[in-house]
Write a protein that holds these residues in place. Structure first.
Motif, short mmCIF file in Angstrom:
data_model
loop_
_atom_site.label_atom_id
_atom_site.label_comp_id
_atom_site.label_asym_id
_atom_site.label_seq_id
_atom_site.Cartn_x
_atom_site.Cartn_y
_atom_site.Cartn_z
N ILE A 1 11.22 10.68 -2.86
CA ILE A 1 10.31 9.23 -2.71
C ILE A 1 9.83 8.99 -1.61
N ALA A 2 11.07 8.70 -0.58
CA ALA A 2 10.81 7.97 0.74
C ALA A 2 9.94 8.85 1.38
N ALA B 1 0.80 -1.08 -0.03
CA ALA B 1 -0.07 0.12 -0.01
C ALA B 1 0.96 1.28 0.05
N SER B 2 2.19 1.23 0.45
CA SER B 2 3.03 2.28 0.52
C SER B 2 3.93 2.44 -0.72
N ARG B 3 3.92 1.26 -1.69
CA ARG B 3 4.77 1.35 -2.89
C ARG B 3 4.78 2.61 -3.47
N GLU C 1 10.84 -10.31 -1.16
CA GLU C 1 11.73 -9.31 -1.02
C GLU C 1 11.42 -8.54 0.12
N GLU C 2 9.91 -8.16 0.34
CA GLU C 2 9.38 -7.54 1.38
C GLU C 2 9.73 -8.36 2.85
N LYS C 3 9.52 -9.59 2.73
CA LYS C 3 10.11 -10.28 4.07
C LYS C 3 11.49 -10.22 4.40
N SER D 1 15.22 4.84 -12.00
CA SER D 1 13.83 4.46 -11.66
C SER D 1 14.05 4.19 -10.31
N LEU D 2 13.32 4.86 -9.32
CA LEU D 2 13.44 4.63 -7.72
C LEU D 2 12.08 3.83 -7.32
N GLU D 3 12.05 2.86 -6.78
CA GLU D 3 10.96 2.02 -6.01
C GLU D 3 11.16 2.07 -4.58
#
Length: 172
Positions: free
Chosen positions: A45-46, A13-15, A139-141, A79-81
């Motif tokens: 972006i953060a 939800a924050s991506r 990746e998130e975990k 690109s930043l994610e």
């Protein structure tokens, strides 16, 4: 700060993502993206990411790390994610992955990674509680699992910075 439990939020939800061509005015004498320009992109972006998670105003508490892994060249797309990777009471750790792409060949590479910490603020400008971030992907975990240890390291580093500031804070 309220003791009311907030609903948990999925990390996705924050991506947030953001892309830009690397133009000549963005580069140094080596033809690569200025590190400071990338740092500004990362903080921007953060902050957006943290605001989306908390649904409130936020402030940068620390830029914990920026690891420059390879240069980003003029003409490439950077690109930043980012996503909130871990939370603790009023703070949010944000992970940012930076990828460069040669749009002519389609070749992509991760060029940098970064962790920042933000604090959510209420209407009075005081720290406010944030929802817990729940990881789903591999990746998130992986990133989430190291959050507590990174928080301990941040606190130790901050304590050392405060000590140095008190001992060596004035100019000679």
């Amino acid at each position: 700060m309220s003791d009311t439990a907030l609903p948990k939020k999925l990390i996705r939800a924050s991506r947030t993502t953001k892309s830009s061509f690397v133009l000549p005015s963005d580069t140094n004498t080596h033809g690569t993206l200025f590190g400071g320009k990338l740092m500004a992109y990362i903080d921007d972006i953060a902050a957006i990411t943290a605001s989306k998670h908390a649904r409130s105003a936020v402030v940068t508490a620390s830029a914990d790390s920026i690891d420059f892994l390879s240069p980003i060249r003029e003409g490439e797309v950077v690109s930043l994610e980012s996503y909130v990777s871990w939370t603790h009471n009023t703070s949010m750790e944000v992970f940012v992955k930076i990828v460069a792409e040669n749009v002519l060949t389609g070749k992509k590479k991760v060029c940098a990674t970064s962790f920042l910490t933000f604090v959510a603020l209420n209407e009075d400008g005081k720290p406010s509680k944030v929802p817990e971030a729940i990881p789903e992907t591999k990746e998130e975990k992986y990133v989430h699992d190291g959050g507590y240890e990174r928080m301990i390291a941040r606190k130790a580093r901050r304590k050392n910075s405060e000590k140095m500031a008190s001992e060596f804070g004035s100019f000679s």
